[in-house]
Each structure stands twice: as structure tokens, then as C-alpha cells.
Write a protein that holds these residues in place. Structure first.
Motif, PDB file in Angstrom:
ATOM      1  N   LEU A 171      -9.365  -8.440   6.094  1.00 22.89           N
ATOM      2  CA  LEU A 171      -9.389  -8.961   4.730  1.00 22.89           C
ATOM      3  C   LEU A 171      -9.570  -7.823   3.737  1.00 22.89           C
ATOM      4  O   LEU A 171     -10.623  -7.628   3.145  1.00 22.89           O
ATOM      5  N   LEU A 172      -8.496  -7.071   3.561  1.00 23.12           N
ATOM      6  CA  LEU A 172      -8.487  -5.924   2.664  1.00 23.12           C
ATOM      7  C   LEU A 172      -7.321  -6.091   1.705  1.00 23.12           C
ATOM      8  O   LEU A 172      -6.165  -6.194   2.123  1.00 23.12           O
ATOM      9  N   ASN A 173      -7.633  -6.134   0.413  1.00 19.63           N
ATOM     10  CA  ASN A 173      -6.624  -6.298  -0.627  1.00 19.63           C
ATOM     11  C   ASN A 173      -6.468  -4.962  -1.335  1.00 19.63           C
ATOM     12  O   ASN A 173      -7.458  -4.373  -1.786  1.00 19.63           O
ATOM     13  N   GLY A 174      -5.251  -4.481  -1.448  1.00 20.17           N
ATOM     14  CA  GLY A 174      -4.988  -3.190  -2.056  1.00 20.17           C
ATOM     15  C   GLY A 174      -5.446  -3.077  -3.497  1.00 20.17           C
ATOM     16  O   GLY A 174      -5.738  -1.980  -3.982  1.00 20.17           O
ATOM     17  N   ASP A 175      -5.521  -4.204  -4.209  1.00 23.18           N
ATOM     18  CA  ASP A 175      -5.931  -4.172  -5.616  1.00 23.18           C
ATOM     19  C   ASP A 175      -7.439  -4.184  -5.803  1.00 23.18           C
ATOM     20  O   ASP A 175      -7.953  -3.585  -6.736  1.00 23.18           O
ATOM     21  N   VAL A 176      -8.150  -4.898  -4.944  1.00 28.56           N
ATOM     22  CA  VAL A 176      -9.597  -5.088  -5.178  1.00 28.56           C
ATOM     23  C   VAL A 176     -10.481  -4.609  -4.033  1.00 28.56           C
ATOM     24  O   VAL A 176     -11.698  -4.602  -4.161  1.00 28.56           O
ATOM     25  N   GLY A 177      -9.917  -4.260  -2.902  1.00 28.85           N
ATOM     26  CA  GLY A 177     -10.714  -3.802  -1.769  1.00 28.85           C
ATOM     27  C   GLY A 177     -11.022  -4.925  -0.800  1.00 28.85           C
ATOM     28  O   GLY A 177     -10.227  -5.847  -0.620  1.00 28.85           O
ATOM     29  N   TRP A 178     -12.198  -4.832  -0.188  1.00 22.42           N
ATOM     30  CA  TRP A 178     -12.608  -5.820   0.804  1.00 22.42           C
ATOM     31  C   TRP A 178     -12.798  -7.183   0.156  1.00 22.42           C
ATOM     32  O   TRP A 178     -13.336  -7.283  -0.935  1.00 22.42           O
ATOM     33  N   VAL A 179     -12.354  -8.233   0.849  1.00 20.52           N
ATOM     34  CA  VAL A 179     -12.471  -9.602   0.354  1.00 20.52           C
ATOM     35  C   VAL A 179     -13.166 -10.443   1.429  1.00 20.52           C
ATOM     36  O   VAL A 179     -12.509 -11.113   2.233  1.00 20.52           O
TER      37      VAL A 179
END
Length: 162
Positions: free
Chosen positions: A115-123
Motif C-alpha cells: 500500500l504505497l502511493n507515489g503521490d502521498v507515500g504509505w497508505v
């Protein structure tokens, strides 16, 4: 006895059974249970890998509990996003742009999720249930959502009362 719910891909006619993890995520379990049935358009994740989810109107303020960024097959996970967390185009595509925030109700059906989003980091998401029946059939249907698309498909969560 553990509370149980069915999770269905209605158009494909497939469902599974999940037990709520009341001891690990009591606030999340209570909030979800209180607001069942609940569902929405089904989407397959782009980045998390083996995830199918529905975005629904925020029905409760739910703190982080029993979090993960590496869900395993059978995990039933809730993500709570404020209005500013999701990008405008994503919200418009999903038809949720007018909502002050959303809850993402997700199931994970395979391994190697991150769960890693390039825009916000860890989710991190709250793991509040585990699929105890029908995971293989649901996994096949979820993979079909990935291959064939989710147009017209709904992911729906319902109470099982016995």
C-alpha cells in the motif's frame, strides 16, 4: 460467535464470507456492522496489486486500528480518506467529487500487496475482517475484474445473521 458478513461481486454472482476481527479492530468492526448493507461500484486497484474495492460515502469517523501496508490474501480492509487526500481527477472518475470524504472498503485476494502511493507515500488501512469461506472463487472473480474490467459491477457487503 464472531460476526460474519458476505461480500459479493453482484454482477458476477460470486460471494465470500468474512469474519469480523472484533478483538483487533473493534471500532472499525462496529462502524461497518452498523452501516451494512453497504456497497458501490467495484474497482480493481492499479498500484496495490490484488485488491478490489468500492468507494462509499463516509459513514463514520474511524481512527486507525490494526493497520497494515502489506495486506495478505483474505484481508478485509477499510481506508478512510478526507476530501483533500484524493486527487481531483480520481474523485471525478469515481463520481465522488462532491463528497467531503470517502471510505474505501477493500478486499485483498492474492499475495505481494503493498500500500504505497507515489503521490502521498504509505497508505495504511484498518484490517477488520478475514475471508473464511469462498476466497478461491472470489479471487478468480476479482482477477476477472482486473482482466475484463469492472463496468457495471458492484462490490456489496451484507450482514450474515444466524
Amino acid at each position: 460467535m464472531a460476526r460474519r458478513m458476505s461480500i459479493s461481486l453482484d454482477k458476477r454472482g460470486v460471494s465470500c464470507v468474512a469474519e469480523l476481527l472484533d478483538k483487533d479492530a473493534p471500532l472499525t468492526c462496529d462502524a461497518v456492522w452498523e452501516h451494512l448493507p453497504r456497497g458501490g461500484d467495484a474497482y480493481h486497484a492499479k498500484y496495490a496489486r490484488n485488491e478490489v474495492y468500492a468507494m462509499v460515502e463516509r459513514f463514520a469517523e474511524i481512527p486507525q486500528e490494526n493497520p497494515t501496508v502489506t495486506p495478505i490474501p483474505g484481508d478485509v480492509v477499510l481506508f478512510s480518506f478526507s476530501a483533500g487526500m484524493l486527487d481531483r481527477k480520481f474523485k471525478e472518475e469515481k463520481g465522488i467529487d462532491a463528497l467531503p470524504g470517502v471510505i474505501d472498503l477493500a478486499i485483498f485476494y492474492g499475495r505481494n500487496n503493498l500500500l504505497l502511493n507515489g503521490d502521498v507515500g504509505w497508505v495504511p488501512g484498518n484490517v477488520y475482517g478475514t475471508i473464511v469461506e469462498g476466497l478461491d472463487e472470489m479471487a478468480e472473480a476479482c482477477n476477472d475484474v482486473w482482466r475484463s474490467g469492472g463496468a457495471g459491477e458492484r462490490l456489496v457487503y451484507r450482514r450474515i445473521t444466524e
